[in-house]
Design a protein around this motif. Structure first.
Motif, PDB file in Angstrom:
ATOM      1  N   SER A 264      44.564  45.205  42.318  1.00  0.00           N
ATOM      2  CA  SER A 264      43.674  45.766  43.341  1.00  0.00           C
ATOM      3  C   SER A 264      42.737  44.718  43.946  1.00  0.00           C
ATOM      4  O   SER A 264      42.262  44.880  45.079  1.00  0.00           O
ATOM      5  N   PHE A 265      42.470  43.647  43.211  1.00  0.00           N
ATOM      6  CA  PHE A 265      41.591  42.594  43.729  1.00  0.00           C
ATOM      7  C   PHE A 265      42.189  41.940  44.971  1.00  0.00           C
ATOM      8  O   PHE A 265      41.466  41.430  45.819  1.00  0.00           O
ATOM      9  N   TYR A 266      43.511  41.980  45.084  1.00  0.00           N
ATOM     10  CA  TYR A 266      44.199  41.330  46.201  1.00  0.00           C
ATOM     11  C   TYR A 266      44.549  42.316  47.316  1.00  0.00           C
ATOM     12  O   TYR A 266      45.264  41.962  48.251  1.00  0.00           O
ATOM     13  N   ALA A 267      44.048  43.558  47.214  1.00  0.00           N
ATOM     14  CA  ALA A 267      44.324  44.548  48.257  1.00  0.00           C
ATOM     15  C   ALA A 267      43.612  44.177  49.546  1.00  0.00           C
ATOM     16  O   ALA A 267      42.624  43.426  49.548  1.00  0.00           O
ATOM     17  N   SER A 268      44.100  44.714  50.649  1.00  0.00           N
ATOM     18  CA  SER A 268      43.498  44.442  51.949  1.00  0.00           C
ATOM     19  C   SER A 268      42.069  44.976  51.996  1.00  0.00           C
ATOM     20  O   SER A 268      41.783  46.089  51.531  1.00  0.00           O
ATOM     21  N   ALA A 269      41.172  44.179  52.543  1.00  0.00           N
ATOM     22  CA  ALA A 269      39.774  44.594  52.687  1.00  0.00           C
ATOM     23  C   ALA A 269      39.514  45.264  54.029  1.00  0.00           C
ATOM     24  O   ALA A 269      38.394  45.708  54.297  1.00  0.00           O
ATOM     25  N   GLY A 301      33.158  49.389  41.962  1.00  0.00           N
ATOM     26  CA  GLY A 301      32.603  48.234  41.270  1.00  0.00           C
ATOM     27  C   GLY A 301      31.672  48.723  40.175  1.00  0.00           C
ATOM     28  O   GLY A 301      31.109  49.818  40.281  1.00  0.00           O
ATOM     29  N   VAL A 302      31.500  47.932  39.134  1.00  0.00           N
ATOM     30  CA  VAL A 302      30.609  48.304  38.040  1.00  0.00           C
ATOM     31  C   VAL A 302      29.226  47.735  38.314  1.00  0.00           C
ATOM     32  O   VAL A 302      29.067  46.526  38.525  1.00  0.00           O
ATOM     33  N   LYS A 303      28.243  48.595  38.322  1.00  0.00           N
ATOM     34  CA  LYS A 303      26.869  48.189  38.610  1.00  0.00           C
ATOM     35  C   LYS A 303      26.400  47.108  37.637  1.00  0.00           C
ATOM     36  O   LYS A 303      26.690  47.169  36.440  1.00  0.00           O
ATOM     37  N   ASP A 304      25.702  46.128  38.153  1.00  0.00           N
ATOM     38  CA  ASP A 304      25.097  45.033  37.387  1.00  0.00           C
ATOM     39  C   ASP A 304      26.114  44.014  36.866  1.00  0.00           C
ATOM     40  O   ASP A 304      25.750  43.132  36.092  1.00  0.00           O
ATOM     41  N   VAL A 305      27.390  44.142  37.267  1.00  0.00           N
ATOM     42  CA  VAL A 305      28.376  43.111  36.946  1.00  0.00           C
ATOM     43  C   VAL A 305      28.527  42.244  38.189  1.00  0.00           C
ATOM     44  O   VAL A 305      29.058  42.690  39.212  1.00  0.00           O
ATOM     45  N   ALA A 306      28.053  41.008  38.114  1.00  0.00           N
ATOM     46  CA  ALA A 306      27.964  40.153  39.296  1.00  0.00           C
ATOM     47  C   ALA A 306      29.313  39.660  39.779  1.00  0.00           C
ATOM     48  O   ALA A 306      29.559  39.553  40.983  1.00  0.00           O
ATOM     49  N   ASN A 307      30.224  39.356  38.878  1.00  0.00           N
ATOM     50  CA  ASN A 307      31.526  38.823  39.257  1.00  0.00           C
ATOM     51  C   ASN A 307      32.351  39.910  39.939  1.00  0.00           C
ATOM     52  O   ASN A 307      32.652  40.954  39.328  1.00  0.00           O
ATOM     53  N   ALA A 308      32.704  39.692  41.206  1.00  0.00           N
ATOM     54  CA  ALA A 308      33.407  40.724  41.983  1.00  0.00           C
ATOM     55  C   ALA A 308      34.757  41.074  41.374  1.00  0.00           C
ATOM     56  O   ALA A 308      35.142  42.252  41.321  1.00  0.00           O
ATOM     57  N   ARG A 309      35.493  40.076  40.916  1.00  0.00           N
ATOM     58  CA  ARG A 309      36.814  40.332  40.342  1.00  0.00           C
ATOM     59  C   ARG A 309      36.684  41.185  39.074  1.00  0.00           C
ATOM     60  O   ARG A 309      37.408  42.162  38.885  1.00  0.00           O
ATOM     61  N   LEU A 310      35.743  40.804  38.212  1.00  0.00           N
ATOM     62  CA  LEU A 310      35.546  41.538  36.958  1.00  0.00           C
ATOM     63  C   LEU A 310      35.008  42.941  37.223  1.00  0.00           C
ATOM     64  O   LEU A 310      35.450  43.915  36.611  1.00  0.00           O
ATOM     65  N   SER A 311      34.074  43.050  38.164  1.00  0.00           N
ATOM     66  CA  SER A 311      33.476  44.340  38.484  1.00  0.00           C
ATOM     67  C   SER A 311      34.522  45.326  39.007  1.00  0.00           C
ATOM     68  O   SER A 311      34.613  46.466  38.552  1.00  0.00           O
ATOM     69  N   GLY A 313      37.813  45.088  38.694  1.00  0.00           N
ATOM     70  CA  GLY A 313      38.839  45.334  37.678  1.00  0.00           C
ATOM     71  C   GLY A 313      38.385  46.340  36.641  1.00  0.00           C
ATOM     72  O   GLY A 313      39.147  47.253  36.266  1.00  0.00           O
ATOM     73  N   LEU A 314      37.141  46.202  36.171  1.00  0.00           N
ATOM     74  CA  LEU A 314      36.619  47.155  35.202  1.00  0.00           C
ATOM     75  C   LEU A 314      36.534  48.557  35.790  1.00  0.00           C
ATOM     76  O   LEU A 314      36.862  49.546  35.126  1.00  0.00           O
ATOM     77  N   ALA A 315      36.095  48.649  37.046  1.00  0.00           N
ATOM     78  CA  ALA A 315      36.012  49.950  37.695  1.00  0.00           C
ATOM     79  C   ALA A 315      37.392  50.599  37.801  1.00  0.00           C
ATOM     80  O   ALA A 315      37.549  51.806  37.556  1.00  0.00           O
ATOM     81  N   GLY A 316      38.405  49.798  38.145  1.00  0.00           N
ATOM     82  CA  GLY A 316      39.756  50.328  38.237  1.00  0.00           C
ATOM     83  C   GLY A 316      40.275  50.817  36.905  1.00  0.00           C
ATOM     84  O   GLY A 316      40.877  51.902  36.809  1.00  0.00           O
ATOM     85  N   VAL A 317      40.040  50.038  35.846  1.00  0.00           N
ATOM     86  CA  VAL A 317      40.491  50.426  34.509  1.00  0.00           C
ATOM     87  C   VAL A 317      39.776  51.701  34.053  1.00  0.00           C
ATOM     88  O   VAL A 317      40.402  52.616  33.506  1.00  0.00           O
TER      89      VAL A 317
END
Length: 349
Positions: A264-269, A301-311, A313-317
């Motif tokens: 999902s990180f590579y999906a169209s914006a 996105g997960v609140k307070d997680v600064a890294n966009a990829r990690l935020s 990804g965690l939200a998707g999981v």
């Protein structure tokens, strides 16, 4: 095609909510007939898979993207009534947890994305199978066409709803032209995803695919110049069938987690079809802030997680996990209710 709050006025949204509630009640009763102990877990997985794939926006035109709606896929895999429930569970999770799709517009979204896509897709699918040879290729081809047509059908219904209760003074002809045009392109992506997924499941467990029931014809052999029915093959051991179902379920869940958590990180914006049309035609002038905009998972996105990829990804999981749990709980409850109603003790026999 998630409709935000403010696009449709309150009376029309209320009527759509009543329509959605009635359809969900009918679908709950119908799902009791469609689900069994084998397919109830699959239905929860289908909801989670739809959630995951909806995070994968794909480009369809300059500055516009699209994503799976899922009604056709769910209807073919688990049945039309169960499909309405599957997509509705996804829409509820997205609206409440991820601020995607207005809460006051939930009835509109269920009517358009769950009911319309499912009804149109399954009607087209069954109609095609009535004239095509009953084979795996026919299932795949019918899935493609059904999914393709379901998306512009949803665009047409949104336009009709907007014509009745839109909150801005915009030419309906222009809205219809733009909506149908872009959603025909999105429908191609929907068709490809649906056909590939259905074909993959049919290849390994056609007995679990609602739309493929009765696919196998009785084998006939030529003996002394005459065609005779071949003896029935011995059924696979129960343990083997259970293992196969478990393997399919685990594979589907892992795939969903990978899609939502990584791909999902590579999906169209780019904005999706409705967002693009709304911006270009002025439909979004009276859009309202989402009631769940302060959710810790808002905007995927997960609140307070600064890294966009990690935020992301965690939200998707988290989304896949919550959806599969909620969906499975709903469908097991529906199945248990059907089992209870059908038992001799419940009928007084």
């Amino acid at each position: 095609m998630h409709v935000p709050d403010g696009f449709i006025d309150a009376p029309t949204s209320a009527v759509a909510g009543v329509v959605a509630a009635g359809a969900l009640a009918v679908s709950l009763r119908g799902a009791r007939r469609e689900l069994d102990e084998r397919t109830a877990p699959l239905a929860g997985l289908v909801a989670a898979f739809i959630f995951a794939v909806q995070m994968l926006n794909f480009p369809v035109a300059a500055g516009t993207s699209g994503h799976l709606l899922g009604g056709a896929l769910a209807a073919i895999l688990v049945g039309p009534c169960t499909a309405v429930l599957c997509v509705s569970v996804v829409l509820l999770m997205q609206g409440v947890l991820f601020a995607d799709g207005g809460l006051t517009a939930l009835g509109v979204n269920i009517t358009d994305m769950a009911i319309v896509t499912t009804v149109v897709a399954y009607a087209v699918f069954r109609g095609l199978l009535a004239v095509l040879p009953r084979s795996r290729r026919s299932i795949t081809a019918a899935s493609f066409v059904a999914a393709l047509l379901s998306v512009p059908a949803a665009a047409v219904v949104f336009t009709l709803i907007y014509a009745i209760g839109g909150t801005t003074d915009v030419s309906i002809v222009k809205v219809a032209t733009a909506m149908i045009g872009v959603h025909v392109l999105i429908g191609i992506g929907e068709a490809v995803i649906t056909a590939l997924t259905v074909a993959a499941v049919v290849a390994v467990r056609p007995d679990l695919v609602y739309g493929a029931r009765g696919l196998r014809h009785k084998l006939r052999l030529r003996v002394n110049g005459e065609l005779v029915d071949a003896p029935d093959a011995a059924p696979a051991p129960a343990a083997a069938r259970t293992t196969s179902r478990r393997t399919l379920w685990i594979t589907g869940l892992v795939t969903s987690l990978v899609l939502a958590g990584f791909v999902s990180f590579y999906a169209s914006a780019d904005p999706d079809g409705l967002e693009k049309v709304a911006h270009d035609k002025g439909i979004d002038k009276r859009a309202e802030p989402h009631h769940s905009s302060d959710s810790p998972l808002a905007d995927y996105g997960v609140k307070d997680v600064a890294n966009a990829r990690l935020s992301g990804g965690l939200a998707g999981v988290i989304g896949v996990g919550v959806t599969v749990v909620a969906g499975t709980a709903v469908f097991w409850a529906v199945r248990r209710r059907h089992h209870h109603d059908a038992s001799p003790t419940s009928t007084g026999i």
